[in-house]
Structure formats: C-alpha cells, structure tokens
Motif scaffolding. Structure first.
Motif, short mmCIF file in Angstrom:
data_model
loop_
_atom_site.label_atom_id
_atom_site.label_comp_id
_atom_site.label_asym_id
_atom_site.label_seq_id
_atom_site.Cartn_x
_atom_site.Cartn_y
_atom_site.Cartn_z
N GLY A 99 -6.53 -2.49 -7.47
CA GLY A 99 -6.66 -3.97 -7.50
C GLY A 99 -7.65 -5.11 -6.41
N ASN A 100 -7.88 -6.37 -6.93
CA ASN A 100 -8.35 -7.57 -5.83
C ASN A 100 -7.94 -7.89 -4.73
N ARG A 101 -6.43 -6.95 -4.59
CA ARG A 101 -5.39 -7.71 -3.29
C ARG A 101 -5.87 -6.58 -1.87
N THR A 102 -5.74 -5.53 -2.62
CA THR A 102 -6.20 -4.40 -1.45
C THR A 102 -7.30 -4.05 -1.38
N MET A 103 -8.53 -4.65 -2.15
CA MET A 103 -9.59 -4.68 -1.48
C MET A 103 -10.18 -6.14 -0.44
N SER A 104 -9.03 -6.63 -1.00
CA SER A 104 -9.24 -7.64 0.34
C SER A 104 -8.27 -7.03 2.08
N ARG A 105 -7.63 -6.61 1.41
CA ARG A 105 -7.13 -6.54 2.80
C ARG A 105 -7.44 -4.90 3.41
N ARG A 106 -7.92 -4.27 2.54
CA ARG A 106 -9.30 -3.21 3.11
C ARG A 106 -10.31 -3.79 3.72
#
Length: 315
Positions: A99-106
């Motif tokens: 998801g978008n949040r995970t990608m931002s965190r990664r």
C-alpha cells in the motif's frame, strides 16, 4: 545535533519529490551535504550533473537490500519517469503488493540505508591533505610581478566555494632554492583584499604554506575575491619566471611582469601548459613576447589544466 547520516537522509527525501533526478536544474536542488559528497570541489554543471548524481546514488543503492533498492530507484525516477513521486510509488506498490503508506515508509528506510553507504564511502575517501583542502576552487587567478631590487608578486583570486561553511583557505607556493640563494631570509606576505589574516609557514627551503582567514563564513556557490602580495628579500631570491602550476582546479590565469628600469632583460616568452620541470631550464618553450611601454608584458590562459605550467619567463 543531527548526524551526517540524518542530514543525508533528509536531503535524499527532498530530492525524490516531483520528478526526482529528472527535475530541471537538479544539481541546484541538492542539499549541502549531498552536494559536498557528489561534487567535491566542482560546481553543479547542467550538462553533467544529472548523470553524476544518478551514477553516485544508483551505485550506493546497489549494496542495500534489493527491495529497498527498487523503492529508492523509483523515488529517484530511474526506471519510472512519471512526474510525481506519489505516482511512481503507487505503480511500484502495485507490483510489490504494498500500500501507499508502506511504500512511503520503505522509501524513508531506503533513504537512510543509502545515506549510510554514502557516509561510509566519504569516510574511506576523505583526504585532509593540508596542501589541497576541500571546499573551493579558483575561478580566475591573476599574478602580477614587479621585478626590481625587492621583487613583488601580487596575486588576486576569484574563489568559488563548493561547500558550505568555508572560513579559511590553505595553499602553497614555491620559490625554488639553489646554491647561492639566501635560504635563511624570509618573505614578506600581506593580504591586500578579502582576507583578515594570512599565516605563513615555511614548509621547506623552497615551499611556503599559506593559511588565509576569510572575513566571514561562506556558503556553497558564493564567490569571493582574495588578494595576497609577496615581497622577496632581493632579486637573487627569484627565478626568472612568473608561473602557475595548478594543484587544484583553476579555470583561467592571467600573468603580467613589469621590470624596473635598472633590471636587464633579454628574451621574454610564455609557458603555455608545459611540464613544470621544463621552466627550470630557462629557455623559451612557447611564443616570444614583446615588452610594451613601461617595460611590461602580459598574457592570458582561458583554460588551465592541473599539473601543467603556465606563465611568463625571461632571460
């Protein structure tokens, strides 16, 4: 106080935004810490900066975990040139089932991993040689010599800073020593403009090291003019040339020589980028120059290559 890894992480995060490395004038978007590591003593060049930034950062990403490297490359816009960071991360997220949040965190994790790689490489390559201190180069150098009973050489440098917080300059100059030269006598060195203080250290019989204290702290891409005058104890103290062998990047050089009326002069010639030792032979290697009115001669070199000699010689 933030560590350099923290600073690099934040600057990488800022670099990703928008078009990433495809943004117009991307070199000017670099933060000061990234600029120092990537450019060294050069300035951002529109024609080359994008490929240099890409090569440096992609190389650093090659040694971090593969999944983080994919996210980092998407952030930079290496494989996907979409104009928005969110769009690039969304596309890769669908491929990675994230998801978008995970990608931002990664992406933040990837930025920190790359920052750690850059920091390690900077420490390995850090060279603090006092004769080639970092953070600046010479945009233009002028050297004016007056040859008389006490020869005087006045240099004016337009300094271009490549790092933030530069407060002093350190460099050296040579007056080759030979038998019969008064080795025990010292030079008189003074700042003529743009410096608060000049410290002089005689490093050897032929070499002096100068530390120039600037009137303020300068930022990257600022320019400042510094003038220094060196007066020799006697005419016997100088060799018959006013020449430059550039140790650091020097874009252009202008030299002039003025002879006092009681100074005998034979031929006068130029050194147009020759091996440094050849100027010690005291014979013409380039074009002959004519003394003008006032017993003066001058020459310009719009391009200077490091390690070669440029200047004016005489007999």
């Amino acid at each position: 106080m933030s560590s350099r890894v923290d600073l690099l992480t934040r600057e990488l995060d800022d670099l990703h935004r928008g078009r990433g490395i495809h943004a117009p004038a991307v070199g000017e978007r670099l933060g000061p810490t990234l600029r120092e590591l990537i450019y060294g003593d050069n300035e951002p060049d529109e024609a080359e900066s994008r490929s240099l930034i890409r090569a440096t950062l992609v190389s650093a990403a090659e040694v971090i975990p593969t999944d983080l490297a994919r996210v980092f490359r998407a952030g930079l816009g290496v494989d996907d040139t979409a104009p928005l960071l969110t769009e690039r991360l969304e596309r890769l997220g669908r491929l990675m089932d994230r998801g978008n949040r995970t990608m931002s965190r990664r992406l933040t994790e990837a930025d920190r991993a790359v920052a750690q790689v850059l920091e390690r490489r900077a420490l390995i390559n850090d060279d603090r040689n006092p004769f080639a201190t970092k953070g600046w180069y010479v945009d233009k150098l002028e050297s004016h010599a007056v040859i008389g009973k006490r020869p005087r050489f006045t240099s004016v440098r337009d300094i271009k800073f490549t790092h933030d917080n530069v407060r002093y300059l350190c460099e050296s100059f040579n007056v080759p020593h030979s038998a019969g030269t008064p080795a025990g006598q010292e030079l008189t060195v003074e700042a003529t403009e743009g410096a608060e203080l000049v410290e002089v250290n005689r490093f050897s019989l032929s070499c002096w090291q100068l530390t120039v204290h600037l009137p303020q702290t300068f930022k990257a891409m600022q320019t400042h003019r510094v003038g220094i005058a060196v007066t020799m104890p006697s005419r016997a103290f100088v060799r018959p040339y006013n020449a430059l062998v550039a140790v650091r990047r020097t874009r252009s050089f202008h030299a002039s020589v003025t002879f006092d009326p009681d100074t005998e002069v034979g031929a006068v010639w130029s050194y147009d980028g020759v091996p440094p030792l050849s100027i010690e032979e005291g014979v013409p290697t380039g074009r002959l120059l004519d003394l003008g009115t006032g017993r003066s001669v001058a020459a310009d070199w719009p391009i200077v290559r490091q390690g070669l000699a440029y200047g004016i010689g005489w007999s």
